[in-house]
Design a protein around this motif. Structure first.
Motif, PDB file in Angstrom:
ATOM      1  N   GLY A  70       0.809  -1.216   0.000  1.00  0.00           N
ATOM      2  CA  GLY A  70       0.000   0.000   0.000  1.00  0.00           C
ATOM      3  C   GLY A  70       0.838   1.259   0.000  1.00  0.00           C
ATOM      4  O   GLY A  70       0.516   2.241  -0.691  1.00  0.00           O
ATOM      5  N   LEU A  71       1.925   1.242   0.763  1.00  0.00           N
ATOM      6  CA  LEU A  71       2.811   2.409   0.793  1.00  0.00           C
ATOM      7  C   LEU A  71       3.480   2.628  -0.566  1.00  0.00           C
ATOM      8  O   LEU A  71       3.664   3.776  -1.002  1.00  0.00           O
ATOM      9  N   ALA A  72       3.844   1.530  -1.247  1.00  0.00           N
ATOM     10  CA  ALA A  72       4.455   1.668  -2.573  1.00  0.00           C
ATOM     11  C   ALA A  72       3.473   2.299  -3.555  1.00  0.00           C
ATOM     12  O   ALA A  72       3.829   3.210  -4.324  1.00  0.00           O
ATOM     13  N   ALA A  73       2.225   1.832  -3.539  1.00  0.00           N
ATOM     14  CA  ALA A  73       1.219   2.413  -4.431  1.00  0.00           C
ATOM     15  C   ALA A  73       0.935   3.866  -4.064  1.00  0.00           C
ATOM     16  O   ALA A  73       0.747   4.720  -4.948  1.00  0.00           O
ATOM     17  N   ALA A  74       0.912   4.164  -2.762  1.00  0.00           N
ATOM     18  CA  ALA A  74       0.676   5.539  -2.323  1.00  0.00           C
ATOM     19  C   ALA A  74       1.808   6.459  -2.773  1.00  0.00           C
ATOM     20  O   ALA A  74       1.567   7.611  -3.161  1.00  0.00           O
ATOM     21  N   ALA A  75       3.056   5.981  -2.717  1.00  0.00           N
ATOM     22  CA  ALA A  75       4.192   6.803  -3.135  1.00  0.00           C
ATOM     23  C   ALA A  75       4.226   6.980  -4.652  1.00  0.00           C
ATOM     24  O   ALA A  75       4.684   8.013  -5.162  1.00  0.00           O
ATOM     25  N   ALA A  76       3.749   5.965  -5.396  1.00  0.00           N
ATOM     26  CA  ALA A  76       3.807   6.040  -6.855  1.00  0.00           C
ATOM     27  C   ALA A  76       2.800   7.040  -7.419  1.00  0.00           C
ATOM     28  O   ALA A  76       3.056   7.656  -8.462  1.00  0.00           O
ATOM     29  N   THR A  77       1.675   7.230  -6.738  1.00  0.00           N
ATOM     30  CA  THR A  77       0.625   8.076  -7.295  1.00  0.00           C
ATOM     31  C   THR A  77       1.046   9.540  -7.424  1.00  0.00           C
ATOM     32  O   THR A  77       0.796  10.162  -8.475  1.00  0.00           O
ATOM     33  N   PRO A  78       1.688  10.170  -6.429  1.00  0.00           N
ATOM     34  CA  PRO A  78       2.174  11.544  -6.644  1.00  0.00           C
ATOM     35  C   PRO A  78       3.210  11.636  -7.762  1.00  0.00           C
ATOM     36  O   PRO A  78       3.263  12.655  -8.474  1.00  0.00           O
ATOM     37  N   LEU A  79       4.037  10.595  -7.914  1.00  0.00           N
ATOM     38  CA  LEU A  79       5.010  10.599  -9.021  1.00  0.00           C
ATOM     39  C   LEU A  79       4.291  10.569 -10.364  1.00  0.00           C
ATOM     40  O   LEU A  79       4.715  11.221 -11.327  1.00  0.00           O
ATOM     41  N   LEU A  80       3.199   9.797 -10.425  1.00  0.00           N
ATOM     42  CA  LEU A  80       2.404   9.783 -11.653  1.00  0.00           C
ATOM     43  C   LEU A  80       1.825  11.158 -11.929  1.00  0.00           C
ATOM     44  O   LEU A  80       1.825  11.635 -13.076  1.00  0.00           O
ATOM     45  N   ALA A  81       1.341  11.821 -10.880  1.00  0.00           N
ATOM     46  CA  ALA A  81       0.807  13.176 -11.048  1.00  0.00           C
ATOM     47  C   ALA A  81       1.903  14.151 -11.476  1.00  0.00           C
ATOM     48  O   ALA A  81       1.672  15.029 -12.307  1.00  0.00           O
ATOM     49  N   LEU A  82       3.101  13.983 -10.910  1.00  0.00           N
ATOM     50  CA  LEU A  82       4.207  14.879 -11.246  1.00  0.00           C
ATOM     51  C   LEU A  82       4.618  14.754 -12.705  1.00  0.00           C
ATOM     52  O   LEU A  82       4.950  15.748 -13.365  1.00  0.00           O
ATOM     53  N   GLY A  83       4.565  13.524 -13.227  1.00  0.00           N
ATOM     54  CA  GLY A  83       4.965  13.319 -14.617  1.00  0.00           C
ATOM     55  C   GLY A  83       3.856  13.534 -15.619  1.00  0.00           C
ATOM     56  O   GLY A  83       4.101  13.458 -16.831  1.00  0.00           O
ATOM     57  N   LEU A  84       2.637  13.798 -15.156  1.00  0.00           N
ATOM     58  CA  LEU A  84       1.479  13.878 -16.038  1.00  0.00           C
ATOM     59  C   LEU A  84       1.675  14.972 -17.088  1.00  0.00           C
ATOM     60  O   LEU A  84       1.779  16.162 -16.771  1.00  0.00           O
ATOM     61  N   GLY A  85       1.724  14.555 -18.325  1.00  0.00           N
ATOM     62  CA  GLY A  85       1.883  15.492 -19.427  1.00  0.00           C
ATOM     63  C   GLY A  85       3.288  16.053 -19.565  1.00  0.00           C
ATOM     64  O   GLY A  85       3.535  16.878 -20.446  1.00  0.00           O
ATOM     65  N   ARG A  86       4.229  15.634 -18.695  1.00  0.00           N
ATOM     66  CA  ARG A  86       5.587  16.173 -18.728  1.00  0.00           C
ATOM     67  C   ARG A  86       6.631  15.116 -19.078  1.00  0.00           C
ATOM     68  O   ARG A  86       7.540  15.381 -19.857  1.00  0.00           O
TER      69      ARG A  86
END
Length: 430
Positions: A70-86
């Motif tokens: 769960g912590l791994a998935a939680a940490a990955a989601t902000p990274l996905l948001a950070l890379g969104l469109g970039r």
């Protein structure tokens, strides 16, 4: 209650990610091709981690696996948001990790349920969990659409990360390391705990060896292999075919998108009703009843094939939704009851790998088949397979009750053992 909250949060987070990424396509933050790549990356992470998670959850604490996944998935989601469109590489890496967290959680949650819930309450507990997921699936699109009016996609992705934090932190402690329970059982038979631990450490197989142990455990349960085969056929053919054909039929045959929305809503409402029914329903031949419920999915592709009013299509999807939960809940409960506790997560991982893992393959094959042959023959074949696969699985003797031994046989065996013990006790007393 804590386990229910954690499982519900993980189910909601799993559902929400592709929906929120779809909103990113609508606002042109990413393109449709990028969305496909991200969903494929998440599926790849899921398939790898569900096998790894099954082994880890049987080797170490199930609660610990849920926490770290769960912590791994939680940490990955902000990274996905950070890379969104970039940054596409960053988004792909984050999607893989998010899928891995989801995959590792699945078998660990299944095994953790067996640890913290008494056997006579597990069917109701499994029904409550699937009921919550279905309810969020029904209400989630409307809620997310409302949130999207005020919040951007980046913020919604952070919200998914919060859900994964809840999934990681909310469940209470389980029974500890499964291997420790096995050692306690050995000690009860007169084996020294310390020696058992030393021998277990020396004899512990490799990762692939432990996964193979899970396969051997699955083979000990013919009803499990038969049911899993039927489930895989239904998901990879019927579910995939209707996923591709339903939008086409709604558009070309009924000239409206309403049929698509109504059918999917009816399916979810039917699943909610099925979960409510199966929470208390205990048929004598539970396995046959569950497989009959699974076979009801055949009415979905059949309704798309026949020249019927759109109301019949919607009703068929409601029946399919009822049937899938009449299968799912007893299936999970029987697996938790029948499979050896120290191998439960590995067997559950095999379940998720095949049933969910082959669904994308079904979609990839059925879409070109419909283009090549047209929807009618493809839907006809899929309907026949949806009816035939559960019927064939029901022919396996142990499928009647989803158990290697039926209740009557268990009672007779118990009575025989008690009689032998009584006679032996009488001899010793003399």
């Amino acid at each position: 209650m804590r386990l229910w909250c954690g499982t519900t949060a993980s189910g909601l987070a799993t559902w929400a990610l592709p929906f929120v990424l779809g909103l990113a396509v609508l606002d042109r933050t990413i393109g449709a091709a990028t969305l496909g790549l991200l969903l494929a990356a998440r599926t790849a992470g899921f398939l790898v981690a569900v096998a790894v998670g099954g082994v880890l959850a049987d080797r170490y604490s199930r609660r610990g696996v849920v926490l770290w996944a769960g912590l791994a998935a939680a940490a990955a989601t902000p990274l996905l948001a950070l890379g969104l469109g970039r940054s596409l590489p960053l988004m792909l890496a984050a999607a893989v990790v998010a899928g891995a967290g989801q995959g590792a959680c699945r078998p660990a949650f299944q095994a953790l349920t067996a640890e913290v819930v008494d056997e006579d309450r597990r069917q109701a507990a499994n029904a409550a969990m699937t009921l919550s997921v279905r309810a969020t699936t029904l209400a989630g699109p409307s809620l997310t659409a409302l949130l999207a009016v005020a919040l951007d996609t980046w913020t919604l992705l952070l919200g998914i990360g919060v859900l994964w934090l809840v999934a990681a932190l909310m469940p209470g402690p389980g029974a500890g390391r499964p291997g420790a329970a096995a050692a306690e059982g050995a000690d009860a038979d007169g084996v020294d705990d310390e020696g058992a631990d030393r021998d277990g450490a020396r004899r512990r197989p490799s990762f692939f060896g432990e996964f193979a142990e899970g396969l051997r455990e699955a083979r000990r349960h013919p009803w499990f292999l038969a049911g899993l085969g039927a489930l895989t056929v239904v998901i990879s053919t019927g579910y995939s075919a209707t996923g591709v054909a339903l939008p086409l039929v709604s558009r070309d045959k009924y000239d409206t998108g309403f049929v698509l929305a109504a059918a999917m809503t009816a399916y979810t409402l039917g699943a909610l009703g099925g979960a409510v029914v199966v929470a208390r329903w205990r048929p004598r031949a539970q396995g046959w009843a569950a497989l009959a419920g699974l076979g009801l999915y055949g009415f979905a592709p059949l309704s798309l094939l026949l020249p019927v009013h759109w109301v019949v299509v919607v009703a068929a999807y409601a029946v399919a939704g009822i049937g899938i939960e009449l299968f799912n809940v007893p299936w999970f409960t029987a697996t938790q009851r029948e499979v050896a506790p120290d191998k439960l997560a590995r067997v559950s991982s095999l379940d998720f790998m095949l049933s969910y893992g082959l669904a994308p393959a079904g979609l990839a094959l059925i879409a070109p088949a419909i283009e090549q042959f047209g929807p009618r023959p493809v839907l006809a074949v899929c309907a026949v397979l949806c009816f035939a696969a559960p019927a064939a699985a029901a022919l396996v003797p142990s499928a009647r009750g989803f158990a290697r031994r039926q209740r009557g046989e268990e009672h007779e065996g118990r009575a025989g053992r008690e009689g032998r013990e009584g006679r032996e006790g009488g001899v010793r007393d003399e």
